[in-house]
Design an enzyme around this catalytic site. Structure first.
Site, PDB file in Angstrom:
ATOM      1  N   ASP A 133       0.827  -1.208   0.000  1.00  0.00           N
ATOM      2  CA  ASP A 133       0.000   0.000   0.000  1.00  0.00           C
ATOM      3  C   ASP A 133       0.859   1.255   0.000  1.00  0.00           C
ATOM      4  O   ASP A 133       1.815   1.363   0.780  1.00  0.00           O
ATOM      5  CB  ASP A 133      -0.909   0.026   1.229  1.00  0.00           C
ATOM      6  CG  ASP A 133      -2.043  -0.982   1.134  1.00  0.00           C
ATOM      7  OD1 ASP A 133      -2.745  -0.981   0.111  1.00  0.00           O
ATOM      8  OD2 ASP A 133      -2.214  -1.779   2.076  1.00  0.00           O
ATOM      9  N   ASP A 193      -9.791  -6.414  -0.891  1.00  0.00           N
ATOM     10  CA  ASP A 193      -8.831  -5.881   0.067  1.00  0.00           C
ATOM     11  C   ASP A 193      -9.554  -5.252   1.253  1.00  0.00           C
ATOM     12  O   ASP A 193     -10.247  -4.247   1.101  1.00  0.00           O
ATOM     13  CB  ASP A 193      -7.959  -4.833  -0.643  1.00  0.00           C
ATOM     14  CG  ASP A 193      -6.954  -4.170   0.283  1.00  0.00           C
ATOM     15  OD1 ASP A 193      -6.731  -4.688   1.394  1.00  0.00           O
ATOM     16  OD2 ASP A 193      -6.382  -3.138  -0.121  1.00  0.00           O
TER      17      ASP A 193
END
Length: 215
Positions: A40, A175
Site C-alpha cells: 500500500d 482488500d
C-alpha cells in the site's frame, strides 16, 4: 474446526509491518508458501501515509512478487517509483481523485512499462460508472473497508461492486477486513485475497494450510 482450504491466491498486506519491518517473519511466510505481497502507498487521498518505495529490494531478494496499491492523489509524482522495479508485477490506483482522461493516461503509462494494470474502488464508488475502463484492465482492486488503515472490519457493501465485476473479463482482488471467519464468503468470487492483520495473527500451521493453494 474451520475449513482452511482456500482456492485463491493470498496476498499479504505489508501494513501490519509498517512501524517494524520484519524480514525474518517475511522469510518465514515465504517458506510457508506465501508468494505475493500487497504493498500500500498512501498520500493525502486518505488520512494516513505509509510506504513510499521502502523495502521493495528486500522483498525481491526474498522472492516475492509485489502488487502495488496506490491510494494517492499525486500519482504523476509517485507512480514512476514502481513502474520499473522488477519485484512489482501489478499496479492499481484509485479512480476517485481523477477524471476519465487522466485515468486513461495512467492506464497507458502502466501498460507501457509492462506491468499488469488495475483500478481500485472504494465500496462506495459504483463500478458500473467505469465500465468501459474496467474492460481494458488486467484486474480490479475492490475495497471492503474504507481505505487508509489496517485492522478494520469487512463491509458487505463491497458485494455490490463484486457482483458488477463479474460481468467483466478481468481478475478481482478484494482488500480489507478478510479473516478466517469470513474468507469463505468471498473466496469463490475473487482471484486474489488480501490479508493483513487477519493473516499475521494466525498460528503458523493455519497459515501453512491457507497457503497450500499458492504452491
Amino acid at each position: 474446526m474451520l475449513n482452511l482450504v482456500v482456492n485463491r491466491e493470498i496476498a499479504f498486506s505489508l501494513l501490519p509491518l509498517l512501524h517494524q519491518f520484519d524480514r525474518k517473519l517475511l522469510e518465514q511466510f515465504f517458506a510457508d508458501g506465501l508468494r505475493l505481497i500487497h504493498y500500500d502507498v498512501m498520500d493525502h487521498f486518505v488520512d494516513n501515509t505509509v510506504f513510499q518505495g521502502e523495502h521493495l529490494d528486500e522483498l525481491q531478494q526474498i522472492g516475492f512478487q509485489v502488487n502495488v496499491h496506490l491510494m494517492v492523489q499525486a500519482l504523476e509524482q509517485i507512480l514512476p517509483v514502481y513502474l520499473h522495479h522488477q519485484a512489482v508485477k501489478r499496479i492499481s490506483f484509485h479512480v476517485e481523485p481523477f477524471d476519465i482522461p487522466t485515468i486513461k493516461h495512467f492506464i497507458a503509462q502502466i501498460k507501457q512499462a509492462g506491468k499488469q494494470v488495475g483500478l481500485a474502488f472504494k465500496f462506495t464508488t459504483p463500478l458500473v460508472n467505469y465500465e468501459r475502463l474496467v474492460q481494458q484492465l488486467d484486474f480490479v482492486t475492490l475495497m471492503s473497508v474504507p481505505p487508509g488503515k489496517g485492522g478494520q472490519a469487512f463491509n458487505s457493501a463491497v458485494f455490490n461492486n463484486l457482483k458488477q465485476a463479474h460481468k467483466y473479463h478481468c481478475s478481482i482482488e478484494i482488500d480489507g477486513g478478510i479473516k478466517l471467519d469470513n474468507i469463505h464468503q468471498i473466496q469463490d468470487d475473487v482471484n486474489f485475497i488480501v490479508m493483513g492483520s487477519g493473516f499475521i495473527k494466525l498460528e503458523r500451521w493455519q497459515r501453512q494450510q491457507l497457503l497450500k493453494t499458492n504452491q
